[in-house]
Design a protein around this motif. Structure first.
Motif, short mmCIF file in Angstrom:
data_model
loop_
_atom_site.label_atom_id
_atom_site.label_comp_id
_atom_site.label_asym_id
_atom_site.label_seq_id
_atom_site.Cartn_x
_atom_site.Cartn_y
_atom_site.Cartn_z
N HIS A 173 1.29 -1.16 -0.32
CA HIS A 173 -0.35 0.01 0.16
C HIS A 173 0.82 1.32 -0.15
N ASP A 174 0.89 2.22 -1.02
CA ASP A 174 1.30 3.21 -1.12
C ASP A 174 1.03 4.52 -0.81
N LEU A 175 1.66 5.07 0.07
CA LEU A 175 0.83 6.36 1.03
C LEU A 175 1.87 7.02 0.95
N ASP A 176 1.72 8.42 0.62
CA ASP A 176 2.17 9.43 0.69
C ASP A 176 1.50 10.28 2.21
N TRP A 177 2.71 10.62 3.08
CA TRP A 177 1.93 10.77 4.69
C TRP A 177 2.22 12.23 4.42
N ASN A 178 3.17 13.36 3.36
CA ASN A 178 3.39 14.38 3.71
C ASN A 178 1.08 14.81 3.14
N ILE A 179 0.99 13.71 2.44
CA ILE A 179 -0.87 14.60 2.12
C ILE A 179 -1.65 13.80 2.96
N ALA A 180 -1.50 12.72 4.30
CA ALA A 180 -2.00 12.62 5.11
C ALA A 180 -2.64 13.58 6.43
N PHE A 181 -1.06 13.84 6.69
CA PHE A 181 -0.44 14.79 7.77
C PHE A 181 0.61 15.93 6.79
N PRO A 182 0.09 17.38 7.67
CA PRO A 182 0.93 18.35 7.45
C PRO A 182 2.72 17.90 8.39
N ASP A 183 2.60 17.71 9.38
CA ASP A 183 3.59 16.96 9.83
C ASP A 183 4.04 15.46 10.52
N PRO A 184 4.24 14.46 8.80
CA PRO A 184 4.61 13.66 9.49
C PRO A 184 5.20 12.87 10.50
N SER A 185 5.94 13.90 10.28
CA SER A 185 7.36 12.98 11.89
C SER A 185 6.40 13.10 13.21
N GLN A 186 5.58 13.26 13.88
CA GLN A 186 4.98 13.37 14.60
C GLN A 186 4.68 11.65 15.32
N PRO A 187 4.50 11.67 16.24
CA PRO A 187 4.28 10.14 17.08
C PRO A 187 3.08 9.38 16.26
N LEU A 188 2.90 8.09 15.76
CA LEU A 188 1.49 8.34 15.30
C LEU A 188 0.70 6.58 16.06
N ILE A 189 -0.92 7.44 16.73
CA ILE A 189 -1.26 6.05 16.90
C ILE A 189 -2.76 5.73 15.94
N ILE A 190 -2.45 4.44 15.38
CA ILE A 190 -3.49 3.49 15.10
C ILE A 190 -4.96 2.83 15.91
N ASP A 191 -5.93 3.44 14.91
CA ASP A 191 -6.53 2.57 15.72
C ASP A 191 -6.89 1.47 14.85
N ILE A 192 -7.34 0.20 14.79
CA ILE A 192 -7.24 -0.86 13.64
C ILE A 192 -9.13 -0.65 14.36
N GLY A 193 -9.52 -1.02 13.00
CA GLY A 193 -11.45 -1.25 12.61
C GLY A 193 -11.88 0.09 13.80
N SER A 194 -11.49 0.97 12.27
CA SER A 194 -11.88 2.20 13.42
C SER A 194 -13.32 2.30 13.67
N GLY A 195 -13.36 1.69 12.41
CA GLY A 195 -15.77 2.06 12.44
C GLY A 195 -15.79 3.27 11.94
N ASN A 196 -16.33 4.21 13.13
CA ASN A 196 -17.35 5.62 12.40
C ASN A 196 -16.02 6.95 12.92
N GLY A 197 -14.91 6.51 13.20
CA GLY A 197 -13.77 6.76 13.43
C GLY A 197 -13.98 8.06 14.90
N LEU A 198 -15.43 8.14 15.46
CA LEU A 198 -15.49 9.34 16.81
C LEU A 198 -14.12 9.13 17.66
N PHE A 199 -13.93 7.76 18.09
CA PHE A 199 -13.07 7.49 18.95
C PHE A 199 -11.98 8.55 19.13
N LEU A 200 -10.92 7.68 17.40
CA LEU A 200 -10.39 8.45 16.98
C LEU A 200 -10.01 10.09 16.44
#
Length: 366
Positions: A173-200
């Motif tokens: 999976h090829d992802l351009d992190w600069n498009i996803a986040f303004p600062d991709p150097s920040q620590p990353l937190i991942i929610d697997i099975g994020s559903g409606n995303g409200l928690f995240l």
């Protein structure tokens, strides 16, 4: 045809499907997509099997059953297919096995052969359709043929098939992190099975110095989450529609910063049978998480089913290569409170009905 009010022999009608057919017709009409149906049929007499007649689609007499497309339908079909760039033919190209070789089946197969020679991409699905095409075509290599129609139907419904999951692993999976986040150097937190995303999204608003990524297999939910990100002007939140089990490593391994936290909360809460709820957590996913997590990074697991939470914990410990331990005092058992101070929708639902949640935090050690 039945949903549009045309006369259709009862043996060809699924009464429960009329409502769904009407939805498709309305959806196609809104998008200005045409739906065509045959204008005439060759029909066989139910009492005299050697008696054939041509009837218009809306005027088939009682005692007659359609067995093949009529000449008017074939002519119109030929005109429509001649301008196509891609054709997907699913299922049988004749109604039953009264005749081994019917005029319509042969003519349609000849049409496909002629059209495929002009560069049209033709896919043929279903055993009967593949046989008809193979009998007529001088070279079946020009088609893509799938005899097992049920597998194709499952794929078109959006089901994740084992072979498709394997392709996920084969093609990163090829992802351009600069498009996803303004600062991709920040620590990353991942929610697997994020559903409606409200928690995240709630966490993203509270912790501005972290980036948050939701991995969710349901494409519709992901589209809603991405819309919420835009409308809320959240810069440090992003969502991907994917099968995390097979793509977690290829997605996260390219992240410029550190992965510090992975959460898995109430896997598949809509499944009625408890034994289905742990299927999200598999060895491939666990090993990828452990490999990519920073030292002292954490994994948060929770479920409203104790057996599910216990199994997730045991699997992470088992496949964690000795690098995962319970964060804090293991003898304390399950965490009484959510350590983030923010609950997912399902967690809140469980709490509201007075049921317990089973939570645990694991930490990666050297």
């Amino acid at each position: 045809m039945n949903a549009l009010g045309l006369s259709v022999p009862g043996c060809f009608v699924e009464q429960d499907a009329v409502g769904e057919a009407l939805k498709l017709i309305r959806h196609a009409h809104c998008r200005k997509i045409s739906i065509y149906f045959p204008n005439d049929f060759w029909c066989i007499n139910n009492s005299k099997q050697d008696l054939l007649e041509i009837f218009p689609s809306g005027g088939i007499l009682t005692g007659w059953t359609p067995i093949d497309l009529g000449p008017v339908s074939l002519k119109e079909l030929s005109s429509l297919l001649s301008i196509c760039k891609k054709i997907l033919l699913i299922g049988s190209i004749k109604f039953n096995s009264v005749k081994e070789d019917t005029v319509g089946a042969s003519e349609l197969a000849l049409m496909l052969q002629k059209i495929s020679m002009t560069g049209c991409d033709v896919m043929v699905v279903g055993n009967a359709a593949c046989k008809a095409v193979a009998r007529t075509s001088c070279s079946i290599s020009q088609y893509r043929m799938f005899k097992n129609a049920s597998v194709v139907w499952e794929f078109l419904k959006g089901r994740i098939l084992p072979g498709v999951a394997a392709l996920d692993r084969a093609y990163p999976h090829d992802l351009d992190w600069n498009i996803a986040f303004p600062d991709p150097s920040q620590p990353l937190i991942i929610d697997i099975g994020s559903g409606n995303g409200l928690f995240l999204l709630k966490l993203a608003r509270r912790w501005q110095n972290y980036n948050f990524l939701g991995l969710e297999i349901n494409k519709k939910l992901v589209r809603c989450c991405l819309n919420n990100v835009l409308q809320s002007n959240i810069k440090n939140g992003y969502f991907i529609s994917t099968n995390a089990t097979s793509t977690f490593r290829s997605i996260v391994s390219s992240y410029p910063g550190y992965l510090i936290l992975v959460t898995i909360q109430c896997p598949n809460p809509d499944f009625n049978r408890e034994e289905h709820r742990w299927r999200m957590v598999q060895r491939m996913l666990i090993e990828a998480i452990v490999d990519l997590l920073i030292t002292n990074g954490k994994v948060f697991l929770q479920s409203d089913i104790e057996a599910v939470a216990t199994r997730m914990k045991e699997q992470f410990i088992m496949y964690g290569k000795g690098r995962l331990v319970v964060d804090g005092d293991e003898n304390m058992g399950w965490l009484e409170e959510n350590p983030f101070g923010i609950r997912s929708d399902w967690e809140q639902h469980v709490i509201d009905r007075g049921a317990p949640m089973f939570r645990i935090m694991l930490r990666k050690v050297r």
